[in-house]
Enzyme design. Structure first.
Site, PDB file in Angstrom:
ATOM      1  N   SER A 269      42.391  40.726  49.043  1.00 28.77           N
ATOM      2  CA  SER A 269      42.893  40.835  50.420  1.00 28.77           C
ATOM      3  C   SER A 269      41.982  40.128  51.416  1.00 28.77           C
ATOM      4  CB  SER A 269      43.113  42.300  50.800  1.00 28.77           C
ATOM      5  OG  SER A 269      42.020  43.096  50.424  1.00 28.77           O
TER       6      SER A 269
ATOM      7  N   ARG B 248      32.457  55.547  46.657  1.00 29.82           N
ATOM      8  CA  ARG B 248      33.585  55.994  47.471  1.00 29.82           C
ATOM      9  C   ARG B 248      34.384  57.049  46.703  1.00 29.82           C
ATOM     10  NH1 ARG B 248      36.305  50.341  48.390  1.00 29.82           N
ATOM     11  NH2 ARG B 248      35.942  50.384  46.143  1.00 29.82           N
TER      12      ARG B 248
ATOM     13  N   HIS C 168      45.117  45.755  42.663  1.00 26.83           N
ATOM     14  CA  HIS C 168      44.256  45.888  43.853  1.00 26.83           C
ATOM     15  C   HIS C 168      44.635  47.225  44.528  1.00 26.83           C
ATOM     16  CE1 HIS C 168      41.634  44.647  46.972  1.00 26.83           C
ATOM     17  NE2 HIS C 168      42.302  43.659  47.529  1.00 26.83           N
TER      18      HIS C 168
ATOM     19  N   HIS D 150      36.368  47.835  37.405  1.00 27.15           N
ATOM     20  CA  HIS D 150      36.212  47.092  38.661  1.00 27.15           C
ATOM     21  C   HIS D 150      35.703  45.686  38.366  1.00 27.15           C
ATOM     22  CE1 HIS D 150      35.118  46.158  42.815  1.00 27.15           C
ATOM     23  NE2 HIS D 150      36.023  47.072  43.115  1.00 27.15           N
TER      24      HIS D 150
ATOM     25  N   ASP E  88      40.178  54.239  43.877  1.00 24.52           N
ATOM     26  CA  ASP E  88      41.575  54.674  43.791  1.00 24.52           C
ATOM     27  C   ASP E  88      41.796  55.869  42.872  1.00 24.52           C
ATOM     28  OD1 ASP E  88      42.462  52.708  45.530  1.00 24.52           O
ATOM     29  OD2 ASP E  88      42.536  51.227  43.929  1.00 24.52           O
TER      30      ASP E  88
HETATM   31  N1  CMX Z   1      41.862  50.429  31.421  1.00 20.35           N
HETATM   32  C1  CMX Z   1      42.058  49.669  30.314  1.00 20.35           C
HETATM   33  N2  CMX Z   1      41.589  48.410  30.178  1.00 20.35           N
HETATM   34  C2  CMX Z   1      40.861  47.925  31.184  1.00 20.35           C
HETATM   35  C3  CMX Z   1      40.585  48.663  32.357  1.00 20.35           C
HETATM   36  C4  CMX Z   1      41.138  49.966  32.443  1.00 20.35           C
HETATM   37  N3  CMX Z   1      40.983  50.718  33.529  1.00 20.35           N
HETATM   38  N4  CMX Z   1      39.834  47.904  33.175  1.00 20.35           N
HETATM   39  C5  CMX Z   1      39.657  46.719  32.547  1.00 20.35           C
HETATM   40  N5  CMX Z   1      40.287  46.732  31.353  1.00 20.35           N
HETATM   41  C6  CMX Z   1      40.446  45.634  30.428  1.00 20.35           C
HETATM   42  C7  CMX Z   1      41.098  44.475  31.138  1.00 20.35           C
HETATM   43  O1  CMX Z   1      42.508  44.633  31.209  1.00 20.35           O
HETATM   44  C8  CMX Z   1      40.646  43.305  30.320  1.00 20.35           C
HETATM   45  O2  CMX Z   1      41.447  43.258  29.163  1.00 20.35           O
HETATM   46  P1  CMX Z   1      41.902  41.843  28.513  1.00 20.35           P
HETATM   47  O3  CMX Z   1      40.623  41.213  28.063  1.00 20.35           O
HETATM   48  O4  CMX Z   1      42.813  42.249  27.401  1.00 20.35           O
HETATM   49  O5  CMX Z   1      42.578  41.075  29.593  1.00 20.35           O
HETATM   50  C9  CMX Z   1      39.244  43.719  29.907  1.00 20.35           C
HETATM   51  O6  CMX Z   1      39.187  45.134  30.049  1.00 20.35           O
HETATM   52  C10 CMX Z   1      38.143  43.096  30.741  1.00 20.35           C
HETATM   53  O7  CMX Z   1      38.428  43.329  32.116  1.00 20.35           O
HETATM   54  P2  CMX Z   1      37.234  43.557  33.164  1.00 20.35           P
HETATM   55  O8  CMX Z   1      36.418  42.312  33.176  1.00 20.35           O
HETATM   56  O9  CMX Z   1      36.540  44.837  32.865  1.00 20.35           O
HETATM   57  O10 CMX Z   1      38.008  43.783  34.509  1.00 20.35           O
HETATM   58  P3  CMX Z   1      38.565  42.699  35.552  1.00 20.35           P
HETATM   59  O11 CMX Z   1      37.449  42.290  36.419  1.00 20.35           O
HETATM   60  O12 CMX Z   1      39.329  41.629  34.859  1.00 20.35           O
HETATM   61  O13 CMX Z   1      39.625  43.561  36.361  1.00 20.35           O
HETATM   62  C11 CMX Z   1      40.388  45.555  37.406  1.00 20.35           C
HETATM   63  C12 CMX Z   1      39.212  44.600  37.222  1.00 20.35           C
HETATM   64  C13 CMX Z   1      40.073  46.548  38.523  1.00 20.35           C
HETATM   65  C14 CMX Z   1      41.643  44.745  37.802  1.00 20.35           C
HETATM   66  C15 CMX Z   1      40.633  46.297  36.058  1.00 20.35           C
HETATM   67  O14 CMX Z   1      39.484  47.073  35.762  1.00 20.35           O
HETATM   68  C16 CMX Z   1      41.854  47.162  36.066  1.00 20.35           C
HETATM   69  O15 CMX Z   1      42.948  46.676  35.768  1.00 20.35           O
HETATM   70  N6  CMX Z   1      41.731  48.494  36.389  1.00 20.35           N
HETATM   71  C17 CMX Z   1      42.844  49.373  36.526  1.00 20.35           C
HETATM   72  C18 CMX Z   1      43.553  49.110  37.855  1.00 20.35           C
HETATM   73  C19 CMX Z   1      42.726  49.580  39.042  1.00 20.35           C
HETATM   74  O16 CMX Z   1      42.152  50.672  39.027  1.00 20.35           O
HETATM   75  N7  CMX Z   1      42.667  48.757  40.108  1.00 20.35           N
HETATM   76  C20 CMX Z   1      41.999  49.142  41.380  1.00 20.35           C
HETATM   77  C21 CMX Z   1      40.754  48.336  41.648  1.00 20.35           C
HETATM   78  C22 CMX Z   1      40.184  48.658  42.990  1.00 20.35           C
HETATM   79  C23 CMX Z   1      40.606  47.633  44.028  1.00 20.35           C
HETATM   80  O17 CMX Z   1      40.010  46.536  44.056  1.00 20.35           O
HETATM   81  O18 CMX Z   1      41.516  47.881  44.774  1.00 20.35           O
END
Ligand code: CMX
Length: 426
Positions: A233, A318, A263, A309, A364
């Site tokens: 954002s 938070r 996000h 994250h 979140d």
């Molecule tokens: N559950 C299961 N798998 C997860 C995970 C979770 N909560 N968080 C990361 N992973 C997985 C990813 O999907 C990724 O898998 P692939 O290699 O198969 O694609 C792997 O672990 C590596 O990802 P990462 O480097 O740890 O995380 P990213 O930086 O790519 O993504 C985020 C970060 C937040 C998008 C991811 O952790 C996620 O999808 N979390 C759940 C959704 C969420 O809570 N989002 C809110 C974030 C807060 C915000 O910014 O608003």
């Protein structure tokens, strides 16, 4: 005149000189390198942006202008906005002046309500919010002054005007859209609370005899205010703003990014996740049941919402602040109990799963359950709370970038063929 403008004029002029000197003396020094993985991987870790409003340390989390977020939980959001913009908390007269400005500019034009009322009954609340902000764009002071031939050095002043006008109206707009979208009645007007988040809480029309709901909204607004410049954002708002699109266009664009499930939409998904668990296990599950459920989700290739994250590598402070609020206000709420249980169990599950770089909760994971506790059960609305707060950070960054005269964003893209060629050459 807002006192904030006077203070920002001094601060940003000093920053401008400092940045000019840095670029002149050290402009060609290298601060980051980019690997092929990063070019294909969301630019993770590439240091190619400057944002002075806040910093996210992988282990300790968010600091706003050098103050850890845990030190700001007893502040009002408008104090934090002042801090974001200037680097210091306001003294009493500065806070009173800012609050007065935010009241003075708070009336929402009728044409915004017309747009909100005419949206389809099933439109997502984030779409309504974004459209309402876009609708206000016709009153942009920046756009008017730009058309009149304002000089570049004045751009930040009219952007500050837009920022204050938009921020002032957001509590009434966001609260009013909730009432219209979910058939709760007409928007409440006038809102009487003296503080910005108090007016937002009031705008829902929820019975709040002990003021705890208003306290939650104040806390919520402080905790989500900003998270560096590279998140979707903030980065989108910055990029759109760099084309000299005004604050309404830029913030609305940023919020469209916040509406994505990876996000800001994660908070709505988190709560749905918990409600599904309750439905499946008829209440609070046992530890074994919760672990079993999470493995089912992971094995189906889905993520556990609220965990992981892009930058953080520890529990989000938070999340901790919300959890402390929940312990104080609703320790026996079943949804809160599940949030706590997840906090206890999920990090180990994710560690064993072995994919997520950060197995700990982000902001979140716990915010939605508190909103639900106070009767905001329409969780498609939750990202709107996030948005009203995050508008503060996006706007502060936008004003500062205008003051610095940051040029239009235009990184160089390359083709896969070009990358293959570099690899071949090596
Ligand atoms: N559950 C299961 N798998 C997860 C995970 C979770 N909560 N968080 C990361 N992973 C997985 C990813 O999907 C990724 O898998 P692939 O290699 O198969 O694609 C792997 O672990 C590596 O990802 P990462 O480097 O740890 O995380 P990213 O930086 O790519 O993504 C985020 C970060 C937040 C998008 C991811 O952790 C996620 O999808 N979390 C759940 C959704 C969420 O809570 N989002 C809110 C974030 C807060 C915000 O910014 O608003």
């Amino acid at each position: 005149m807002p006192l904030l403008k006077k203070v920002m004029a001094e601060k940003t002029s000093a920053l401008r000189d400092e940045v000019k000197a840095l670029i002149k003396e050290h402009g060609d020094e290298v601060i980051s390198e980019v690997t092929i993985k990063q070019a294909y991987g969301g630019m993770r870790g590439v240091k190619a942006l400057v944002c002075d409003t806040s910093l996210v340390d992988p282990m300790t989390g968010l600091s706003v202008r050098g103050r850890h977020i845990s030190e700001l939980t007893d502040k009002l959001p408008e104090e934090v906005f002042y801090l974001l913009c200037t680097g210091e908390l306001p003294d009493e007269p500065a806070l009173a002046n800012l609050q007065e400005q935010l009241v003075k500019r708070s009336e929402v034009p009728g044409y915004v309500w017309d747009v909100i009322r005419h949206m389809h009954a099933e439109t997502h609340p984030m779409v309504i919010l974004s459209a309402a902000i876009m609708t206000l764009q016709r009153d942009s002071v920046f756009t008017r002054r730009f058309a009149e031939g304002a000089s570049k050095t004045e751009y930040w002043e009219s952007t500050l005007e837009d920022a204050l006008n938009l921020l002032a109206k957001l509590p009434a707009i966001a609260g009013g859209l909730y009432r219209i979208r979910f058939d709760k009645g007409d928007p409440i007007s006038p809102l009487k609370a003296p503080d910005w988040a108090g007016r937002y809480a009031e705008a829902f029309g929820i019975d709040d005899p002990d003021g705890k709901f208003a306290d939650l909204i104040r806390l919520y607004m402080v905790l989500h205010c900003d998270h560096e410049g590279g998140n979707v954002s903030a980065n989108t708002c910055h990029t759109v703003g760099s084309a000299l699109s005004d604050a309404y266009l830029a913030v609305s664009a940023g919020l469209n990014g916040l509406a994505g499930p990876l996000h800001g939409l994660a908070n709505q998904i988190c709560l749905r996740f918990i409600l599904k668990i309750m439905e499946r296990y008829n209440g609070v599950p046992t530890d074994e049941e919760l672990i079993e459920y999470c493995w089912e989700v992971l094995k189906a290739g889905r993520v556990i919402p609220g965990y992981g994250h892009a930058v953080l590598r520890a529990t989000d402070p938070r999340f901790t602040a919300f959890n402390e609020f929940g312990q104080r206000v609703c320790p026996d709420d079943e949804i809160f109990m599940i949030v706590n249980k997840m906090f206890k169990l999920i990090p180990d599950v994710l560690k064993e799963h072995g994919k997520a770089a950060n197995p700990y909760p982000n902001v979140d994971a716990g915010s939605g359950c508190l909103l639900y506790h106070f009767g905001i059960t329409e969780f498609s609305y939750y990202t709107v709370f996030f948005s009203v707060s995050r508008a503060m950070g996006m706007l502060a960054q936008l004003i500062i970038n205008r003051a610095l005269g940051t040029p239009i964003t235009r990184p160089k893209s390359v083709t896969t063929e070009w990358i293959k060629e570099q690899v071949r050459k090596k």
